[in-house]
Design a protein around this motif. Structure first.
Motif, PDB file in Angstrom:
ATOM      1  N   PRO A  90      -1.846  31.849  -1.979  1.00  0.00           N
ATOM      2  CA  PRO A  90      -1.168  32.667  -3.016  1.00  0.00           C
ATOM      3  C   PRO A  90      -1.215  34.162  -2.711  1.00  0.00           C
ATOM      4  O   PRO A  90      -0.242  34.874  -2.973  1.00  0.00           O
ATOM      5  N   LEU A  91      -2.330  34.634  -2.137  1.00  0.00           N
ATOM      6  CA  LEU A  91      -2.435  36.083  -1.913  1.00  0.00           C
ATOM      7  C   LEU A  91      -1.649  36.535  -0.686  1.00  0.00           C
ATOM      8  O   LEU A  91      -1.330  37.715  -0.555  1.00  0.00           O
ATOM      9  N   ASN A 115       0.767  31.536 -10.634  1.00  0.00           N
ATOM     10  CA  ASN A 115      -0.497  31.013 -10.124  1.00  0.00           C
ATOM     11  C   ASN A 115      -1.702  31.721 -10.712  1.00  0.00           C
ATOM     12  O   ASN A 115      -1.802  32.896 -10.643  1.00  0.00           O
ATOM     13  N   THR A 141      -9.807  24.301   0.146  1.00  0.00           N
ATOM     14  CA  THR A 141      -9.537  24.831  -1.198  1.00  0.00           C
ATOM     15  C   THR A 141      -9.361  26.338  -1.163  1.00  0.00           C
ATOM     16  O   THR A 141      -8.509  26.890  -1.861  1.00  0.00           O
ATOM     17  N   ARG A 162      -6.110  27.858  -2.654  1.00  0.00           N
ATOM     18  CA  ARG A 162      -6.205  28.566  -3.934  1.00  0.00           C
ATOM     19  C   ARG A 162      -6.280  30.090  -3.797  1.00  0.00           C
ATOM     20  O   ARG A 162      -5.966  30.818  -4.733  1.00  0.00           O
ATOM     21  N   ILE A 163      -6.779  30.567  -2.649  1.00  0.00           N
ATOM     22  CA  ILE A 163      -6.989  32.019  -2.503  1.00  0.00           C
ATOM     23  C   ILE A 163      -6.037  32.615  -1.465  1.00  0.00           C
ATOM     24  O   ILE A 163      -5.248  33.509  -1.763  1.00  0.00           O
TER      25      ILE A 163
END
Lengths: 286, 352
Positions: free
Chosen positions: A205-206, A286, A197, A201-202
């Motif tokens: 996208p970054l 996002n 995750t 999620r981190i």
């Protein structure tokens, strides 16, 4: 007064050498290619008199060339995807790993770039050929009865290009991941996120700017690659870049070759623009 | 609600022992501070409680259950980081929703909880902003809200105020303490700022070199520090040698020294004539022109708005620091008298 204006012009003066270089060796040749692509074919000379749209008509009217550009784009897409899937975990490890072997791994990642392109491509022909290392080992082990077709096809080109362009995917993603504050991962963990995750999620996208840059680089480089596809594809599988050189050098059709070259460049450019629009949209959303 | 019990907790990095067998019992709803200089092991201890660092030996129990082998993501802790660690690609509401999504909280309930916590940290109108659009103090409050919205068993804060300016820091101390009381959550707070630890905590754990130097209420730590190190870390202190004059009936001793008499408890069965080291806070000393007390000369004076700091020289040549309110001021070279109530001294246990 004099010092004032020279101060104001200092930035212009600083970029002038690069700007002149780019203009003379990039913009002018490009313009000349554009002009050339509208010229008529010559008899005994590179081009004839007057201008025509026939070169483009021939390009777009011939399913051979359309098929070729489709194949070239497909090679570009597959190479980019393969580099992304293979490169992301490596970039992650290089950016976040604490192992003492990190320096070595970094060197291994860069190694394809340290060998000349011709030598490297011949290396791949030794490995991939019907009588090459891979096929002989597999046959020796009794795993296959006859050679896998790894040379003179799209697969061979994809394998060799993926190998060469992997660093161009890994390096921008690595630097993007290095720019992500590690405490974000700790924060996500404290909130109950699993490793998968956190990546989804981190980290993903970054690191999107790095992924985008890596994909564009890899895609553009695969489209325009010449030496590797011509050595590994041989006469059976031709990419657009190979055909362009054929037209320009072997058959001496400068106007038609120019039209092919521009067709490839414009198609690639449109895809890159659409891709960066799309990816920017997704990471904003996002 | 959770009671945290730390037993013989140890952390080794190679040959370096960062935390050396510490034991603390944190009561349900208690606000406890780990206070100490950098490298004392306080942050390592917090990370072990959070699950970000492996434990070399010892136990960490949440309500009696050892969590040493439970990974951080399943410990059910809320953590506030020094640099806030807000997710930059998510809005304030997105940041708060993250932990609730991990817990699969239904959408409607999620929105209620986010709204309630945002209201608590007074950021309701900022729900749709991104972290970069917020000030440092606001980001800090989002970080607190994000840790609290998941209603964790314990709240861990790692120097959360270190990056704020002085005024905001004081406001945030009260703010965090207020919310912690209202929620009633067991809290561990790491800081190197003694004023922060004093004003916020129910109990303070002072750590040096991976060990607990003292654990007690803020007033215990300040007024009855167990060692010179603790005394000096939580404030200024005067050390002086005194001589035992007599043993008093109620297990105390009367001492005499350069500043007059002192009466302190007598845990070591001191005998008459023995020399001991005692400590005295600068603000426990009164300073006047006429007396009572010993005469002294002002060596230097510093004005800091609400307080005056003096350095004085006593008749026997020894020097002491005195802190007073600036109502009455003295200049360098002035002759003054100093006096300290006999019960304001304390005996240092590890004194030579």
């Amino acid at each position: 007064m004099t010092t004032g204006s020279s101060h104001r012009h200092a930035p212009l003066l600083l970029i002038a050498p690069a700007a002149i270089l780019l203009f003379v060796f990039l913009v002018l040749p490009y313009l000349s290619i554009v002009v050339m692509s509208f010229r008529t074919p010559g008899q005994g000379s590179p081009y004839g008199e007057g201008y025509t749209l026939a070169n483009y008509a021939r390009f777009f009217g011939d399913s051979f060339y359309l098929g070729q550009i489709a194949n070239t784009l497909m090679i570009g897409f597959i190479c980019t995807l393969a580099c992304l899937l293979l490169g992301f975990p490596v970039a992650w490890q290089l950016a976040r790993g604490t192992s003492r072997l990190r320096g070595l791994a970094y060197g291994v990642v860069l190694s394809p770039l340290l060998v000349g392109i011709v030598i490297r491509s011949y290396g791949w022909t030794i490995l991939l050929g019907n009588n090459g290392v891979i096929n002989r080992s597999l046959m020796g082990l009794g795993l296959i009865d006859r050679p896998l077709g790894l040379m003179y096809n799209t697969l061979g080109i994809v394998i060799a290009l993926t190998h060469v362009f992997l660093p161009f995917m890994i390096l921008p993603i690595m630097s993007a991941i290095q720019g992500i504050d590690p405490s974000l991962e700790s924060a996500a963990r404290s909130l109950g996120a699993s490793r998968a995750t956190i990546i989804r999620r981190i980290i993903l996208p970054l690191s999107m700017p790095g992924i985008q840059a890596g994909c564009i680089l890899t895609f553009v480089l695969s489209l325009s690659a010449y030496v590797t596809p011509s050595l590994i594809g041989g006469s059976k599988v031709k990419t657009m870049a190979v055909s362009v050189v054929d037209a320009l050098v072997d058959t001496f059709q400068w106007p038609f070759g120019s039209a092919l070259a521009l067709g490839l460049a414009v198609t690639g450019g449109v895809i890159v623009v659409l891709f960066s629009r799309f990816t920017r949209m997704t990471w904003k959303a996002n | 609600m959770t009671e945290v019990s730390i037993e013989q907790l140890t952390k080794d990095y190679g040959t370096h022992r960062a935390v050396a067998g510490i034991s603390v019992r944190i009561r349900d709803g208690e606000f406890i501070s780990l206070l100490g200089p950098s490298g004392c092991g306080k942050t390592t201890t917090l990370k072990m409680i959070a699950g970000f660092e492996d434990v070399s030996s010892g136990a960490i129990r949440f309500d009696g259950r050892d969590v040493v082998n439970v990974p951080a993501e399943r410990r059910d802790i809320g953590m506030v980081f020094q640099n806030y660690a807000l997710f930059p690609h998510m809005t304030v509401a997105g940041n708060l929703a993250f932990g609730l999504e991990m817990r699969k909280v239904p959408k409607v309930q999620m929105q209620e909880r986010i709204a309630r916590v945002l209201d608590m940290v007074q950021l309701t109108s900022h729900a749709d902003r991104y972290p970069r659009q917020l000030s440092g103090g606001q980001q800090q409050r989002v970080a607190l809200a994000r840790a609290l919205v998941i209603e964790p068993k314990i709240l861990l804060l790692d120097e959360p105020l270190a990056n704020l300016d002085a005024k905001l820091r004081e406001e945030m101390r009260v703010f965090i303490r207020d919310i912690q009381r209202r929620v009633g959550i067991t809290t561990v707070y790491v800081t190197h700022d003694q004023a922060e630890a004093m004003t916020m905590s129910d109990r303070v754990v002072v750590m040096f070199g991976g060990r607990i130097a003292q654990c007690g209420s803020p007033s215990d730590i300040y007024e009855k520090p167990s060692s010179i190190e603790v005394a000096q870390f939580v404030g200024q202190v005067n050390l002086m040698t005194m001589v035992v004059e007599e043993r008093l009936a109620d297990d105390r001793v009367r001492l005499s020294g350069p500043l007059g008499e002192a009466v302190v408890p007598n845990p070591h069965a001191l005998r008459k004539g023995e020399r001991v080291t005692v400590a005295l806070r600068p603000e426990a000393i009164d300073i006047s022109v006429t007396g009572p007390g010993q005469s002294a000369t002002v060596l230097s004076s510093h004005y800091s708005g609400s307080l005056m700091d003096y350095r004085l020289q006593l008749a026997d040549g020894s020097r002491i620091d005195v802190q007073t309110f600036p109502r009455q001021r003295f200049a360098e070279g002035d002759s003054v008298h100093v006096h300290a109530p006999a019960d304001r001294y304390w005996l240092l246990e590890d004194a030579e």
